[in-house]
Each structure stands twice: as structure tokens, then as C-alpha cells.
Enzyme design. Sequence first.
Site, short mmCIF file in Angstrom:
data_model
loop_
_atom_site.label_atom_id
_atom_site.label_comp_id
_atom_site.label_asym_id
_atom_site.label_seq_id
_atom_site.Cartn_x
_atom_site.Cartn_y
_atom_site.Cartn_z
N HIS A 19 0.83 -1.20 0.00
CA HIS A 19 0.00 0.00 0.00
C HIS A 19 0.87 1.25 0.00
O HIS A 19 1.60 1.50 0.95
CB HIS A 19 -0.90 -0.02 1.25
N HIS A 61 -1.19 10.59 -2.31
CA HIS A 61 -2.51 10.18 -1.84
C HIS A 61 -3.42 11.35 -1.49
O HIS A 61 -4.55 11.46 -1.97
CB HIS A 61 -2.41 9.25 -0.63
#
Length: 255
Positions: A19, A61
Amino acid sequence: MFSLRARYASPGRTVVTAHRGFSGQYPENTLLAFSKAYELGVDVLEFDVRESADGGLVVIHDATLDRTTTGTGRVDQHPLSALKRLNASCWEGPHDRGRRLSDPSGEAEIPALEEVLSAFAGKVGLNIQVYTDRKEALDTIVRLYLHHDLRASGFLMLRTFAEAERVRALSPDVALCVGEDRVNLARHLSFGVDYVQPTRQCLTEPFVLRLQETGIPANVFYANDRDIMAELMARKIPGIMTDIPDVLLDLIHSI
């Protein structure tokens, strides 16, 4: 050529997704974090794509720069050249329990999407989370996906079924995953997604049974605890996303 579907089809295999790269130990969504995850031997690199003020595609992100970089404000309010001058090593640890550092931990840029694709396309699976709103940006992402021939090794994770429909209209050769209504597996299967990414909260017994019956590649978001990883593996969940892929790989190798 790397085949992600072949990894999922391998009997008894747990597909490991890093991730935002090896983000538990290295600055998230940076070439360093991706390289370290790749060196570990993960199956998939997951990362996020946003747009700069002048239409550049960058890997970060958050919608804002404040948490992970030396910059401030919204990503889409800065030109690509300004974003590339920032240091992106201001967050330490996993996304769910890390901390903002008073000073950068090293030297790490915000990568451009093209940089990441050039470095890793065809070598490892790519889970590309798309956070763009303009049609032109989506067009460019699809063009880059096709240019790097990612059909066998990567997929676009879109926020909504409407966005996925737009991608499908641009090209039927783009593998799709959708973040909307994740608990409704029947809707995803009916739409014809190539991958699903349920949260742990979705994993009721009927949901898991249906996953296993269909054999659709599934990548659970997320597990940053060894005991939770072990539980997911015991339930034969096909893939697990984690910030600490070293722990998951160590668990897999210990069984």
C-alpha cells in the site's frame, strides 16, 4: 511479462499488495518506497494519482500537500514543476498510525505517474488509484496505461461506477476496479469489473463464499497487524493490502 491474474490463479497463494509502496518503513508513494517493496518480492504496488494545476499527473494520496511533503495547500493548485521541488519524506510509519515529522527524513520527490510506470510496468502488478476529475486527465491515464501495456499486470481503481464507465468508453482494454458500494459484490460482478477491493468490514461469510465461488481477484484493504493477516489468510482471502509487506511476506513464508 508479469501476469497479475496468474498470481491470483496460483493455488494457495496470498497476493501481497504494498500500500503506497513499502510505506510502513519508507516515505509513502515515492520511488524509494516502491523500489523497496519490489525488492522484497511483493506482487503488487498500490499508488494514488492526482493532477497538478497545469495538468501533470503525480503520485500522491492526499488532496493536500501538508501531511507528507514540505509544501502546503492543494496538490491541484500547484504546477508540476513546483510539486517536483518539494520533499515528500515528511511522514513516518504506516498510514493508520504514523506521524508527521518536524523535518524530512531524507530526500524523496513526489513522482510523476510516468516515472513510476517507466520504472515498474511489466515487472510487478500495479494498482493505480485514480483521483482526477477532468476528462483530459482520465484520457491521459488511459493512454499511459495502454502505452505501457498494463492489461495483464495492472488495473485502474476508480472511485465510482460512472468513472469506470468513462474509462470503458475510452478503451475496453483497461482492467477495472471500483471503490463505490464495495459491500455489494453482485453489483461489481454484474458491471464486469476485473478486480475487487473490499474493506475488511465487507467480509461477511456470504461475501467471502461468493468471492471463492467466482474466483474474481480480490485485494482486501487493509491489514497492518500480523494477527489480522493470519486471520484473513485462514479465511482464504485471495489478496491482502498492507503498509508492512515485510510482515505479511514473513508470515506467508512461515506457514
